[in-house]
Motif scaffolding. Structure first.
Motif, PDB file in Angstrom:
ATOM      1  N   SER A  21       0.820  -1.203   0.000  1.00 14.29           N
ATOM      2  CA  SER A  21       0.000   0.000   0.000  1.00 14.29           C
ATOM      3  C   SER A  21       0.860   1.261   0.000  1.00 14.29           C
ATOM      4  O   SER A  21       0.575   2.220  -0.735  1.00 14.29           O
ATOM      5  CB  SER A  21      -0.934  -0.002   1.209  1.00 14.29           C
ATOM      6  OG  SER A  21      -1.795  -1.121   1.175  1.00 14.29           O
ATOM      7  N   ALA A  77       1.351   4.066  -2.968  1.00 14.63           N
ATOM      8  CA  ALA A  77       1.131   5.476  -2.650  1.00 14.63           C
ATOM      9  C   ALA A  77       2.272   6.347  -3.153  1.00 14.63           C
ATOM     10  O   ALA A  77       2.067   7.530  -3.477  1.00 14.63           O
ATOM     11  CB  ALA A  77       0.954   5.651  -1.145  1.00 14.63           C
ATOM     12  N   THR A  90      -3.137   5.328  -0.516  1.00 14.26           N
ATOM     13  CA  THR A  90      -2.910   6.179  -1.680  1.00 14.26           C
ATOM     14  C   THR A  90      -3.791   7.426  -1.648  1.00 14.26           C
ATOM     15  O   THR A  90      -3.631   8.317  -2.484  1.00 14.26           O
ATOM     16  CB  THR A  90      -3.205   5.426  -2.995  1.00 14.26           C
ATOM     17  OG1 THR A  90      -4.560   4.977  -2.983  1.00 14.26           O
ATOM     18  CG2 THR A  90      -2.250   4.252  -3.191  1.00 14.26           C
ATOM     19  N   ALA A 141      -6.715   6.259  -4.699  1.00 17.39           N
ATOM     20  CA  ALA A 141      -6.432   5.740  -6.036  1.00 17.39           C
ATOM     21  C   ALA A 141      -7.232   4.464  -6.295  1.00 17.39           C
ATOM     22  O   ALA A 141      -7.451   3.661  -5.390  1.00 17.39           O
ATOM     23  CB  ALA A 141      -4.942   5.467  -6.195  1.00 17.39           C
TER      24      ALA A 141
END
Length: 353
Positions: free
Chosen positions: A64, A68, A97, A100
């Motif tokens: 994750s 990001a 993010t 996203a």
């Protein structure tokens, strides 16, 4: 007969010994210790170039945070429709993010191809009304136990790069892929166009240790702030460094992966001879996917076998489950022994008979 997950076992004795050694005395906090420095140097040697790397505790946060760093909140990440970042990490990638979008793509013969990626990139909609892809994410080895060769990785990276996409590799089982292919870690990552690798040790001999490895230092700008905001800047980070140092030393990480892969291959070969069992995907790493008669699966579980049911929609195109069949996954770990595979094969043969 425990083949549920390579997360179910502990750490290798060598890694545990390193943790114990690091436990003695005091050391600077937050990664400013000799163990982390040595581990970073070891990563540079393994990948044949200096890298910027950050240690975290889980694969979810590694993936994750890496995404990001590659994708703005209004961007999109292309990934396989059963990719771990999409199917198994809840909304963590979207959270870290800042929103996203993860866009699922259908694989061909179990893997993403440049043709599939190019077809999606040819139809990006009407920005800013639609999210524009900014990264491509693949899993190595992937969720169907298949590995991408260096040439396949390079072809995907070239396809994405032509549209401004960065390349992310979820390497929770990266060691198993390297062991299977016999190539160098460099050939499978930055030399093939990978920008950031999430290198997992937890599934292959460590306790809780993952590394976010950037091959382009510019992409790691301010990444330490992302690590801190995620609650992953460990005060006693020397225990990350100690694990990675011992794991990488003398090729230990690959020896562990070779052992797991060999047991998986042994199990697959044995199950091929059991009536009613059919192999779904080639065994290229440490995972075995087979269709079992449901009655056989239930008998195996009654005898103590541990394995996971797997979604039917991950079957190869044109295949389907019968009314009394089940798709299952067996995973060999570094701690799996040949005799564990033999015991499950014998139990399956006896139950099938």
């Amino acid at each position: 007969m425990i083949f549920g997950s390579d997360n179910m076992v502990g750490a290798s004795p060598r890694v545990l010994a390193a943790i114990q050694a690091a436990n003695e005395g005091t050391a600077p906090s937050y990664g400013a210790d000799p163990w982390c420095a040595a581990a970073l140097a070891a990563l540079g040697e393994v990948f044949e170039r200096p890298v910027q790397a950050y240690f975290v505790s889980t694969g979810t946060v590694a993936n994750s945070l890496a995404l990001a760093a590659l994708v703005p909140p209004w961007g999109a990440v292309l990934c396989q429709r059963d990719g771990h970042v999409l199917a198994d990490e809840s909304s963590a990638p979207e959270f870290f993010t800042g929103g996203a979008r993860l866009v699922p793509l259908a694989p061909v013969a179990g893997k993403l191809t440049p043709e599939v990626v190019a077809a999606r990139l040819a139809n990006t909609g009407h920005p800013p009304h639609h999210a524009v892809p900014r990264a491509l994410s693949i899993t190595q080895a992937n969720e169907r136990g298949l590995v991408y060769t260096p040439d396949e990785v390079a072809a995907l990276a070239r396809c994405g790069r032509g549209h401004g996409l960065r390349m992310h590799m979820d390497g929770a089982r990266f060691a198993n892929a390297v062991a299977s292919l016999g190539c160098s870690p460099a050939e499978l990552t930055w030399k093939a166009g990978v920008d950031v690798l999430c290198l997992g040790a937890s599934k292959n001999g460590a306790l809780m240790a993952e590394a976010v490895v950037f091959f382009d230092a510019a992409l790691a700008r301010d990444f330490e702030f992302r690590v801190k905001r995620a609650g992953q800047m460990a005060a006693k980070a020397r225990f990350f460094g100690a694990q990675f140092g011992a794991w990488l030393a003398d090729g230990h990480w690959l020896a562990l992966a070779h052992g797991a892969n060999a047991v998986a291959a042994r199990l697959a070969a044995g199950l091929d001879g059991v009536p009613g069992v059919r192999r779904v995907w080639p065994v290229q790493a440490n995972e075995v996917f087979v269709v079992l008669p449901r009655a056989l699966g239930e008998r195996l579980r009654a005898q103590g076998a541990v394995f996971y049911d797997w979604p039917e929609d991950t079957l190869p195109e044109g295949q389907a489950l019968g009314a009394h069949e089940m798709l299952v996954r067996f995973v060999a770990s570094f701690a799996s022994r040949p005799e564990d595979a033999d015991a499950l094969i014998a139990a399956a043969a006896a139950a099938g008979a």
